[in-house]
Design a protein around this motif. Structure first.
Motif, PDB file in Angstrom:
ATOM      1  N   ILE A   1       0.967  -1.213   0.125  1.00 53.50           N
ATOM      2  CA  ILE A   1      -0.059   0.044   0.041  1.00 53.50           C
ATOM      3  C   ILE A   1       0.770   1.295   0.212  1.00 53.50           C
ATOM      4  CG2 ILE A   1      -1.555   1.079   1.254  1.00 53.50           C
ATOM      5  CD1 ILE A   1      -2.905  -1.320   2.122  1.00 53.50           C
ATOM      6  N   GLY A   2       2.074   1.159   0.473  1.00 54.77           N
ATOM      7  CA  GLY A   2       2.983   2.514   0.633  1.00 54.77           C
ATOM      8  C   GLY A   2       3.548   2.772  -0.675  1.00 54.77           C
ATOM      9  N   THR A   3       3.111   1.914  -1.783  1.00 59.40           N
ATOM     10  CA  THR A   3       3.640   2.215  -3.027  1.00 59.40           C
ATOM     11  C   THR A   3       2.778   3.371  -3.598  1.00 59.40           C
ATOM     12  OG1 THR A   3       2.649   0.460  -4.155  1.00 59.40           O
ATOM     13  CG2 THR A   3       4.943   0.021  -3.490  1.00 59.40           C
ATOM     14  N   VAL A   4       1.533   3.247  -3.168  1.00 56.73           N
ATOM     15  CA  VAL A   4       0.611   4.568  -3.653  1.00 56.73           C
ATOM     16  C   VAL A   4       0.102   5.597  -2.808  1.00 56.73           C
ATOM     17  CG1 VAL A   4      -0.481   3.152  -5.667  1.00 56.73           C
ATOM     18  CG2 VAL A   4      -1.373   3.047  -3.234  1.00 56.73           C
ATOM     19  N   VAL A   5       0.427   5.413  -1.373  1.00 56.42           N
ATOM     20  CA  VAL A   5       0.204   6.427  -0.291  1.00 56.42           C
ATOM     21  C   VAL A   5       1.415   7.013  -0.047  1.00 56.42           C
ATOM     22  CG1 VAL A   5      -0.819   6.711   2.030  1.00 56.42           C
ATOM     23  CG2 VAL A   5      -1.686   4.804   0.499  1.00 56.42           C
ATOM     24  N   GLU A   6       1.412   8.313   0.107  1.00 53.77           N
ATOM     25  CA  GLU A   6       2.398   9.003   0.562  1.00 53.77           C
ATOM     26  C   GLU A   6       2.840   8.858   1.975  1.00 53.77           C
ATOM     27  OE1 GLU A   6       4.375  11.112  -1.772  1.00 53.77           O
ATOM     28  OE2 GLU A   6       3.154  10.176  -3.408  1.00 53.77           O
ATOM     29  N   GLY A   7       4.022   9.198   2.417  1.00 59.14           N
ATOM     30  CA  GLY A   7       4.213   9.331   3.837  1.00 59.14           C
ATOM     31  C   GLY A   7       4.768   7.611   4.462  1.00 59.14           C
ATOM     32  N   ASP A   8       4.822   7.945   5.768  1.00 60.75           N
ATOM     33  CA  ASP A   8       5.307   6.612   6.354  1.00 60.75           C
ATOM     34  C   ASP A   8       4.358   5.776   6.662  1.00 60.75           C
ATOM     35  OD1 ASP A   8       7.919   7.274   6.668  1.00 60.75           O
ATOM     36  OD2 ASP A   8       7.941   8.519   8.378  1.00 60.75           O
ATOM     37  N   ALA A   9       4.591   4.466   7.277  1.00 61.47           N
ATOM     38  CA  ALA A   9       3.637   3.322   7.372  1.00 61.47           C
ATOM     39  C   ALA A   9       2.678   3.883   8.646  1.00 61.47           C
ATOM     40  CB  ALA A   9       4.260   2.230   7.860  1.00 61.47           C
ATOM     41  N   PRO A  10       1.440   3.584   8.639  1.00 62.96           N
ATOM     42  CA  PRO A  10       0.612   4.136   9.850  1.00 62.96           C
ATOM     43  C   PRO A  10       0.993   3.199  10.891  1.00 62.96           C
ATOM     44  CG  PRO A  10      -0.811   2.621   8.357  1.00 62.96           C
ATOM     45  CD  PRO A  10       0.559   2.942   7.536  1.00 62.96           C
ATOM     46  N   GLN A  11       0.339   3.520  12.096  1.00 63.15           N
ATOM     47  CA  GLN A  11       0.379   2.860  13.278  1.00 63.15           C
ATOM     48  C   GLN A  11      -0.265   1.506  13.053  1.00 63.15           C
ATOM     49  OE1 GLN A  11       2.258   3.783  15.986  1.00 63.15           O
ATOM     50  NE2 GLN A  11       2.077   1.695  16.580  1.00 63.15           N
ATOM     51  N   ALA A  12       0.074   0.368  13.291  1.00 67.89           N
ATOM     52  CA  ALA A  12      -0.560  -1.009  13.154  1.00 67.89           C
ATOM     53  C   ALA A  12      -1.827  -0.877  14.340  1.00 67.89           C
ATOM     54  CB  ALA A  12       0.340  -2.209  13.389  1.00 67.89           C
TER      55      ALA A  12
END
Lengths: 313, 214
Positions: A292-303
């Motif tokens: 998902i990080g390939t289309v959403v900008e920024g860092d990974a969200p909190q799990a």
């Protein structure tokens, strides 16, 4: 009278069949270069993820995990057509995405190697596939609900998504979920979107189709004013298809769980322990970045916190 | 049982839509069937060929494929109609092929002497078909047509795949909210059984009423 011999009469069709087979193999092997599937760019990182993944120290005797290890393969109920989550790359036949990666990591944790078999399941069949033992686990954007928890056990949640509204690019007047009132809204059959739309816009007319590509097609053909679907799926679609636009932020919170056989508390605990480990080690964030990080900008969200969703306690 | 009583209106709407789909499709299929069967026995070679091509093309591709082609394919070339209308038209054309074959078998069962006698009296092809052959032919195929009617009823469930909320789709939606598949789908199944039982009964009555004693 001219008569073709028996041999001649057979020779022609056999030759045609043989030729067409040659043609088919030529087709399927001709294209193994680049791919236009989003998320595929990080495909090579899958191996890095697996290499960094932990393996369980010991499996309780007689447990489901031990049986899976003996079999040497983890059987997963999942999709092959969900971009960014679990989609088969037509070029190399590898299944890529968030769900697929987590599946491989879990297989490595249990078996020691990322050997998985994905059984293509549908939202109507997942409960049955788990309860009759066809699949060991379900990784398929499986939203945790108290109703479903009566039939299956949920480990996790391992990811939290939400529903967003998409429209055609030139549509005006729909900027958030509350604008859906009185509109014709497309949704996937058997997705939580149906209930969510009814909640925010009780008088909206809901049209459902079986798969995500069908829903997108229907939106583009004007069979509805908007399409409500999971954020991750729609992000991938909008990225690929400039004629589709996402309107606003998610209006629901949708925790995904790992479906397990109902009542298997031992395995649920085991899978939750694994989730805790990969969250702590940062592997969870890497899996997110890779898909998902390939289309959403920024860092990974909190799990999401384990057991936080009603139905996953 | 609460799952059923709480969602009676959903089931009701689905059932009404299923019945509408079935009846419209049956009426259309009967007309299409008679026309195509007449083409297949006509003295004009081109008509016979067209009739045969129609039956072969329609019967040899699954209904679901036809529905998907019509709902998602036709709009690409600018032909777009409502989901219900599209489904009805597709089911009519598809079931029309089966109906045509049933009626043609009925036509073939009418003794050749009937047609010859009609011609000897100076009736044209259309007149002899309409006044002599078809009335006898249709009476012999009441039972096969009844089967086709039941098949049509069952096939309307495929419209659920292209967004028509008939009985199957309605049951699916109720199940999504309630997650009690056994009760919900057994109820839908019983409704289908009741409808097809009704069709069977009507077929039996009509067959006895219209039977030709030879």
């Amino acid at each position: 009278m001219v008569r073709t011999s028996v041999r001649m009469r057979w020779a022609a069709p056999v030759a045609v069949a043989a030729l067409s087979l040659v043609g088919l193999t030529a087709c399927s092997s001709s294209d193994d270069s680049g791919s236009s599937v989003p998320g595929a760019a990080g495909g090579g990182k899958q191996d890095d993820l697996v290499a960094a993944a932990p393996v369980a120290a010991n499996l309780p005797a007689g447990s489901t995990m031990e049986k899976i290890k003996k079999r040497g393969q983890l059987v997963i109920g999942g999709s092959l057509d969900a971009p960014l989550l679990s989609q088969q790359n037509p070029a190399n036949k590898k299944v890529e995405g968030l769900d697929a990666d987590f599946g491989r990591l879990l297989a490595k944790y249990i078996i020691g190697k990322p050997d998985v078999k994905i059984v293509n399941s549908a939202s109507e069949t997942r409960e049955a596939l788990l309860s009759n033992g066809t699949v060991d686990v379900v990784f398929q954007t499986y939203s945790i609900t108290p109703e479903r928890a009566k039939q299956v056990a949920f480990a996790g949640p391992y990811y939290s998504s939400g529903l967003v509204v998409a429209t055609k690019k030139d549509t005006t007047g729909i900027t958030s979920a509350s604008d859906l009132k009185g509109k014709t809204v497309i949704a996937g059959a058997n997705t939580p979107a149906i209930a969510a739309i009814k909640k925010v816009a009780p008088d909206a007319k809901i049209v459902t189709f079986g798969t995500d590509p069908e829903c997108v097609q229907a939106l583009k053909q004007g069979r509805g004013d908007a399409y409500v679907q999971d954020e991750a799926l729609l992000l991938a679609t909008a990225k690929q298809d400039p004629s589709i636009k996402i309107q606003g932020k998610p209006f629901t919170s949708d925790p995904y769980g790992i479906g397990l056989k109902h009542g298997d508390a031992q395995m649920k605990q085991f899978v939750n322990d694994w989730l805790k480990q990969i969250q702590a080690s940062g592997l969870w964030a890497k899996v997110w970045k890779n898909s998902i990080g390939t289309v959403v900008e920024g860092d990974a969200p909190q799990a999401p916190a384990l057991g936080s969703a009603p139905g996953s306690e | 049982m609460n799952v059923i009583t709480d969602h009676l209106s959903e089931f009701g709407h689905g059932l009404v839509l299923t019945v509408e789909l079935t009846l419209l499709s049956l009426a259309g299929a009967l007309v299409a069937g008679v026309v195509v069967a007449a083409m297949r026995v006509s003295p004009v070679r081109a008509l016979r060929a067209a009739g045969m091509a129609y039956v072969e093309v329609l019967q040899n591709i699954p209904l679901l494929v036809w529905l998907v082609i019509a709902v998602f394919g036709l709009p690409e070339i600018g032909v777009i109609a409502g989901l219900f209308t599209t489904s009805v038209v597709v089911i009519v054309l598809y079931q029309g092929a089966y109906t045509a074959e049933a009626i043609r078998s009925g036509i073939n069962s009418v003794p050749a002497g009937q047609g010859e006698a009609a011609r000897a009296l100076g009736l044209t092809f259309t007149q002899s078909l309409r006044l002599v052959i078809l009335p006898q032919a249709l009476r012999t195929v009441v039972q096969p047509l009844g089967n086709i009617a039941i098949m049509t009823l069952m096939n309307t469930a495929l419209a659920a795949a292209v967004g028509v909320v008939e009985l199957t789709a309605a049951a699916n939606r109720v199940n999504l909210a309630e997650a009690k598949p056994i009760w919900i789908f057994v109820t839908a199944g019983l409704a289908y059984m009741a409808l097809s039982g009704l069709f069977g009964l009507v077929t039996g009555v009509l067959e006895r009423k219209w039977a030709i004693l030879r």
